[in-house]
Design an enzyme around this catalytic site. Structure first.
Site, PDB file in Angstrom:
ATOM      1  CE  LYS A  85     -44.756  16.615 -20.494  1.00  0.00           C
ATOM      2  NZ  LYS A  85     -43.610  17.516 -20.202  1.00  0.00           N
ATOM      3  CD  GLU A 107     -44.412  23.630 -24.318  1.00  0.00           C
ATOM      4  OE1 GLU A 107     -45.116  24.640 -24.085  1.00  0.00           O
ATOM      5  OE2 GLU A 107     -44.005  22.859 -23.426  1.00  0.00           O
ATOM      6  CB  SER A 374     -42.809  10.089 -17.250  1.00  0.00           C
ATOM      7  OG  SER A 374     -42.317   9.552 -18.465  1.00  0.00           O
TER       8      SER A 374
END
Lengths: 396, 258
Positions: A85, A107, A374
């Protein structure tokens, strides 16, 4: 037809109030993406702060144990804040700053994007407010506190199903009421154009690195590139530079929850239909009247009823394939990779690992798989313990 | 003359909004008739959606109540057909794009024509995306109503040129809901619209008092009130009819004849 189309998918299905703002965002992005100074600043942040490039790690034990293809993991879990991210957030937060914004909102589902956004905001001196479904604030309480430590304000969202889609709704409502000084830092390759493009571009650093790394290590391209898919940002980042390499199979692994034949699932590609929601045309889990379905997955990060429009098009064109993975399979994979490789991977990433465990044994020993890890799984340990019936609460 | 044109003909319009199926569809029929009796010129019916991103808490809750009560697009069409036997008041739907897309644009517009819906307001279908629906709506004689926001600026003329039915000016930033103060310079937006089209202009979002209705029907051709009426329904449920009548009567009492 408007901009930002991927086949029939994508577009800009947002209230009029936002149209000038997203046009401006697109213009500014188109300028800065070719601006040498911006790229230098971002590159420095990615190297010196986020810890890029991330490793391409050869999982020798798993390769031997599964007895088929050579397995490589792209270690996005080793990035600062513990997931992919940060790649997108540093880009968007820097863009926000260049645009003269004072405040960013975002969000979050599992909390990974919220933590990354709060981190970038702290670093770059921006105000930060995070919207998170009430359910998710309970499932991921530690990440809520983490965001607060970083100086962000966390708003639990009580509307709808109290999960990720409702957090997106609330973010859009907030952005509509305050566009002048605020940028919505969207966390995935979704929403109205230009977000799917911007997020994909910032995440494509994953495949840019991985492609060069595998060519260096193996002297050839991989046979399979795979990643988990919720909205689809790590998968889009992992796929992007390989799309043109037609010999490379691209596999996205989505969250089937209790199974695609139950109503406790979040497998959009397997069970969804075409629709228009959250600013984009794509596939969504919905009923016959277009009411968005409540979805479920053990993974808060994949618990989303839609998928990014570029993925929807990769599915339509057959360039990528998408497979459902159940909670049970993901938890088994979470435990397997921990014991085999000493890596506690995020439950989201474990969905991809689970499918890898299915296909690797049937592949040849000269074949290569790259799977994107990830994120790291520290945040999931308590939930996995609960899943196995272990109560971790310490005695007072 | 179309029913929508008629609503603005020779008078200023009060437009009332309710969510269809809140608390049930029989009551929706009754509430529409009460609003008409109280002097409303046009009624906007919200088709309940699971994720109404343009709505504030009051209308969000109405959407949930209607969906919980089993309201569907087909049941709403059946109600409208029934209602059309009792009234010729112009009716427009406020619906999210997915409701129409999933139903099928052609089937949806044909149903609107068949049951007597006059226009469509789709908050998440901006100018750039309306092409996929506008021709289909036009073929069925349904007006696609355009929204103009405080942030529209240089877009106002482009939107106004292609507007049909009436133009809906969003008075404030943000979502629907009662506001004590509206800061946007509505008059200057109306002036820009007037430079390119004669189509009627109504102002909505945040309006709930007689003073506001008076002010905006002086500047523009109509005022739209939603959350204040929906709030009455949330408080009185099935008995809301007479309260809606009283409230709307108060609002329409300040309207001037053109």
């Amino acid at each position: 037809m408007a901009k930002g189309r991927y086949g029939i998918h994508g577009g800009q299905y947002v209230p009029e109030t936002l149209m000038n703002e997203i046009s401006r965002l697109e213009e500014e992005y188109e300028f800065y993406k070719n601006d040498a100074l911006f790229n230098e600043e971002l590159d420095t942040l990615l190297r010196e702060y986020a810890g890029r490039p991330s490793l391409l790690y050869f999982a020798e034990k798993m390769t031997k144990d599964l007895g088929g293809a050579k397995i490589y993991f792209k270690r996005e879990d080793l990035n600062h804040t513990g997931s992919h991210k940060i790649n997108n957030v540093l880009g968007q937060a820097l863009l926000a700053k260049k645009m003269g914004k004072k405040r960013i909102i975002a969000e979050t589902g599992a909390g990974q994007h919220g933590v990354a956004t709060a981190t970038a905001a702290a670093l770059l001196g921006l105000e930060c407010e995070i919207y998170m479904g009430r359910e998710d604030t309970i499932r991921q309480a530690l990440n809520v506190y983490r965001m607060e430590l970083l100086g962000a304000k966390v708003h639990p969202v009580d509307s709808g199903t109290k999960t990720l889609k409702d957090a997106v709704n609330e973010c859009m409502r907030e952005w509509v009421s305050r566009v002048d000084d605020t940028l919505y830092v969207l966390g995935s390759v979704m929403g109205p154009h230009p977000f799917p493009m911007i997020v994909r571009d910032f995440q494509s650093v994953i495949s840019r690195e991985a492609r060069a790394q595998i060519l260096k290590k193996e002297g050839r391209l991989p046979d399979v590139v795979m990643a988990c898919v919720g909205g689809g940002s790590n998968a889009m980042g992992m796929f992007y530079e390989f799309i043109k390499d037609e010999s490379v199979r691209l596999i996205g692994c989505e969250a089937a929850g209790h199974g695609v034949d139950t109503d406790r699932t979040a497998a959009t590609m397997a069970t969804g239909t075409e629709g228009i929601f959250h600013g984009m045309k794509s596939y969504f889990c919905q009923d016959g009247y277009g009411q968005i379905a409540p979805v479920y997955s053990i993974s808060a990060g994949l618990d989303y009823p839609g998928v990014g429009p570029e993925h929807a098009n990769l599915k339509d064109t057959g360039r990528a394939e998408y497979v459902p993975v159940t909670d049970d399979e993901a938890v088994n994979a979470f435990e397997y990779i921990a014991k085999q490789e000493g890596i506690i991977a995020a439950i989201e990433s474990s969905h991809a690992v689970a499918h890898l465990m299915k296909i690797a044994p049937d592949m040849g020993k000269d074949q290569i798989i790259i799977c994107c890890l990830s994120g790291r799984g520290d945040k999931d340990v308590a939930a996995i313990a609960r899943y196995r019936g272990v109560d971790l609460h310490e005695q007072d | 003359m179309s029913r929508i044109k008629n609503a603005f003909n020779g008078k200023k319009a009060f437009i009332g909004f309710i969510t269809a199926g809140d608390p049930d569809l029989e009551k929706t029929e009754e509430f529409v008739l009460e609003m008409e009796r109280a002097g409303a010129s046009l009624v906007e019916l919200g088709i309940p959606f699971s994720d109404p991103i343009a709505e504030g808490p009051v209308i969000q809750d109405a959407n949930i109540r209607a969906l919980m009560a089993g309201c569907t697009t087909d049941k709403i069409f059946a109600m409208v057909k029934n209602l059309r036997e009792k009234t010729q008041i112009p009716l427009v739907f406020l619906a999210y794009a997915n409701t129409l897309y999933k139903y099928g644009y052609e089937k949806f517009c044909a149903k609107c024509n068949e049951t007597g819906i006059d226009g469509l307001i789709i908050p998440d279908l901006p100018f750039e995306e309306k092409g996929e629906l506008s021709d289909i709506a036009k073929e069925q004689g349904i007006d696609l109503i355009s929204l103009i926001a405080p942030t529209s600026e240089q877009r106002i003329q482009m939107i106004s040129k292609e507007a049909t039915g009436f133009i809906y000016i969003v008075s404030s930033m943000g979502v629907t809901g009662v506001r004590s103060e509206i800061k946007t310079d509505i008059a200057s937006i109306v002036n820009v619209i007037r430079s390119v089209t004669d189509i009627p202009v109504a102002v909505g979002f945040g309006i709930n008092t007689k003073e506001q209705v008076k002010e905006y029907t002086t500047i523009a051709d109509g005022a739209i009130v939603g959350s204040a009426i929906v709030k009455i329904i949330s408080e009185h449920g099935k008995d809301a009819g007479k309260y809606i009548y009283d409230y709307v009567s108060g609002m329409t009492s300040v309207l001037e004849i053109k």
